[in-house]
Design a protein around this motif. Structure first.
Motif, short mmCIF file in Angstrom:
data_model
loop_
_atom_site.label_atom_id
_atom_site.label_comp_id
_atom_site.label_asym_id
_atom_site.label_seq_id
_atom_site.Cartn_x
_atom_site.Cartn_y
_atom_site.Cartn_z
N SER A 135 6.17 -10.53 5.80
CA SER A 135 4.49 -10.45 5.48
C SER A 135 3.95 -9.57 6.36
O SER A 135 2.97 -8.73 6.34
N THR A 136 4.24 -9.49 7.89
CA THR A 136 3.60 -8.67 8.81
C THR A 136 4.02 -7.26 8.50
O THR A 136 3.20 -6.30 8.63
N VAL A 137 5.15 -7.05 7.94
CA VAL A 137 5.76 -5.60 7.81
C VAL A 137 5.03 -5.06 6.41
O VAL A 137 4.58 -3.88 6.55
N ALA A 138 4.65 -6.21 5.52
CA ALA A 138 3.92 -5.63 4.11
C ALA A 138 2.47 -5.29 4.51
O ALA A 138 2.12 -4.46 3.95
N VAL A 139 1.91 -5.92 5.56
CA VAL A 139 0.48 -5.65 5.87
C VAL A 139 0.38 -4.53 6.13
O VAL A 139 -0.32 -3.65 5.83
N THR A 140 1.24 -4.12 7.42
CA THR A 140 1.23 -2.96 7.98
C THR A 140 1.29 -1.65 6.99
O THR A 140 0.71 -0.73 7.23
N GLN A 141 2.37 -1.80 6.09
CA GLN A 141 2.69 -0.92 5.24
C GLN A 141 1.60 -0.67 4.34
O GLN A 141 1.08 0.43 4.13
N LYS A 142 0.74 -1.73 3.94
CA LYS A 142 -0.29 -1.45 2.96
C LYS A 142 -1.34 -0.84 3.75
O LYS A 142 -2.25 0.18 2.99
N ALA A 143 -1.86 -1.06 4.84
CA ALA A 143 -2.70 -0.38 5.71
C ALA A 143 -2.43 0.98 5.77
O ALA A 143 -3.25 1.96 5.68
N MET A 144 -1.18 1.55 6.10
CA MET A 144 -0.75 2.76 6.22
C MET A 144 -1.12 3.36 4.71
O MET A 144 -1.43 5.01 4.76
N GLU A 145 -0.63 2.81 3.94
CA GLU A 145 -0.85 3.47 2.50
C GLU A 145 -2.36 3.63 1.99
O GLU A 145 -2.64 4.91 1.50
N LEU A 146 -3.20 2.66 2.40
CA LEU A 146 -4.65 3.00 2.47
C LEU A 146 -5.17 4.15 3.30
O LEU A 146 -5.83 5.01 2.59
N ARG A 147 -4.81 4.30 4.33
CA ARG A 147 -4.98 5.35 5.27
C ARG A 147 -4.64 6.56 4.74
O ARG A 147 -5.48 7.64 4.63
#
Length: 402
Positions: free
Chosen positions: A15-27
């Motif tokens: 889940s921690t990796v998923a959240v970081t990935q999602k933030a990168m995608e939104l940026r």
């Protein structure tokens, strides 16, 4: 016939990796997102460590190495355990892997059989239970309640032990709460373990050098020498030395366990990166004074985040002893509706709505085994933290009864 392994169905993505990935995608899509999900220091790797890596490259130290670490690094690790923890290990008792995660994974894979149980205090690092499941074992979750400072009690540990218990995973200071166990706390737990000689201890000490105030770090084999022969003490250079991408973790323990881990690693990744190993030698043997300087910065950030989050409507936040996380409770937010129209039924809904409406990425508490909470990593700048907390307060103030 299914193509994918049945074993894979037992685990979830991180889940921690998923959240970081999602933030990168939104940026990447143009959103103004502040990521508080990654457990990664924002400091750069120290210059002397980078210089050691460059020197290793220039010296042509770019070939395969021994499976679980070059002799020079193992010697540095032995010296570190003696210097910092009063623990004596020989190089044959040391394993080096591509990050602390692989060390833990190797140990579990090398020891677990079907029906073996592993005691894991919750909140826990997200990977512990899934690694146990991958090894065929059963995670036994013991809740570390907020009223106890997110620390389990000796009675909690005693009640969880059965004849099938193989390991007790211990993490202090802890991810995701930052909670630390003092020497008396650890001694009370080791006293329980002495009564159960079939239970091994896996001590994840990754945040050893990130402690605040008067808190003094200690590790189980140091506190109770009688547990030395059934303890795997795990550490690494990722957090304290800001070397997350270098991927070097290590552990020390009984020689027969280390040999089993080496055997497993020989058929998976083989050796860690040769250049990273030479950099890690410099990290462990070189100047250590910057560690206290960085702790001072992290303590100030901790105090800022705790203060600001406690000012948010419906949120209460404990002050942790170490690491770079806080784990606020959002019980006062559950059952309400956000300004954007999302009903906050649980902490996952809270984190999702916070990201979508205010552009702040945090990890929801259910991923760590205890709700309703979320984790904030404050390993980022004061300016980012101040803005993120302002957005969180705004989001919480906009919550209203359905």
């Amino acid at each position: 016939m299914p193509f994918l392994s049945e074993t894979l169905s037992r685990v979830r993505p991180s889940s921690t990796v998923a959240v970081t990935q999602k933030a990168m995608e939104l940026r990447a899509a143009g959103r103004n997102v502040i990521g508080l999900g990654a457990g990664e220091p924002d400091f750069d790797t120290p210059d002397n460590v980078k210089a050691a890596a460059i020197a290793a490259i220039e010296a042509g130290k770019t070939k395969y190495t021994a499976v679980d670490g070059i002799p020079e690094l193992k010697q540095a690790i032995c010296a570190k355990f003696q210097r910092d923890n009063g623990l004596h290990y020989a190089p044959a008792q040391v394993s080096v892997s591509t990050g602390g995660k692989q060390v833990l994974y190797n140990a579990l894979m090398a020891t677990l059989n079907p029906d073996d149980e592993v005691i894991i205090p919750a909140p826990y690092w997200v990977s512990y239970p899934d690694m146990v499941r991958l090894g065929g074992g059963t995670p036994v979750i013991v809740t570390a309640r907020q009223e106890n400072g997110f620390r389990i009690t000796p009675e909690d540990l005693e009640a969880a032990i059965t004849p099938r218990t193989k390991w007790f995973i211990f993490n202090s200071p802890a991810n995701p709460t930052g909670a630390g166990y003092g020497r008396d706390d650890v001694k009370r737990l080791t006293d329980v373990l002495l009564r159960h000689p079939h239970v091994w201890v896996m001590s994840d000490d990754m945040y050893e050098h990130l402690t605040f105030g008067g808190f003094e770090f200690c590790t189980p084999a140091e506190v109770e020498p009688a547990l030395y022969d059934r303890t795997l003490t795990v550490n690494g250079v990722s957090k304290a030395y800001a070397m997350t991408g270098w991927r070097i973790g290590y552990a020390a323990g009984p020689e027969h366990l280390i040999a089993a881990m080496r055997k497993l690693q020989s058929q998976s990744t083989t050796n860690p990166c040769s250049i990273s190993q030479y950099a890690a030698i410099e990290a462990l043997n070189g100047p250590q004074d910057f560690l206290s300087e960085r702790c001072t910065v992290f303590r100030k950030r901790r105090d800022l985040v705790v203060r600001e989050l406690n000012a948010a409507k419906g949120v209460t936040c404990e002050t942790p002893e170490g690491a770079f996380y806080v784990y606020p409770c959002i019980s006062g937010c559950i059952g309400k509706t956000s300004a954007g129209g999302t009903r906050i039924d649980d902490d996952e809904a809270f984190a999702t709505a916070l990201l979508e409406e205010e552009g702040v990425a945090v990890v929801f508490g259910a991923a760590f085994g205890l709700s309703p909470h979320f984790r904030v990593s404050y390993a980022t700048s004061d300016a980012q933290l101040t803005e993120a907390c302002a957005r969180i307060r705004k989001f919480c103030s906009g919550l209203h009864a359905s």
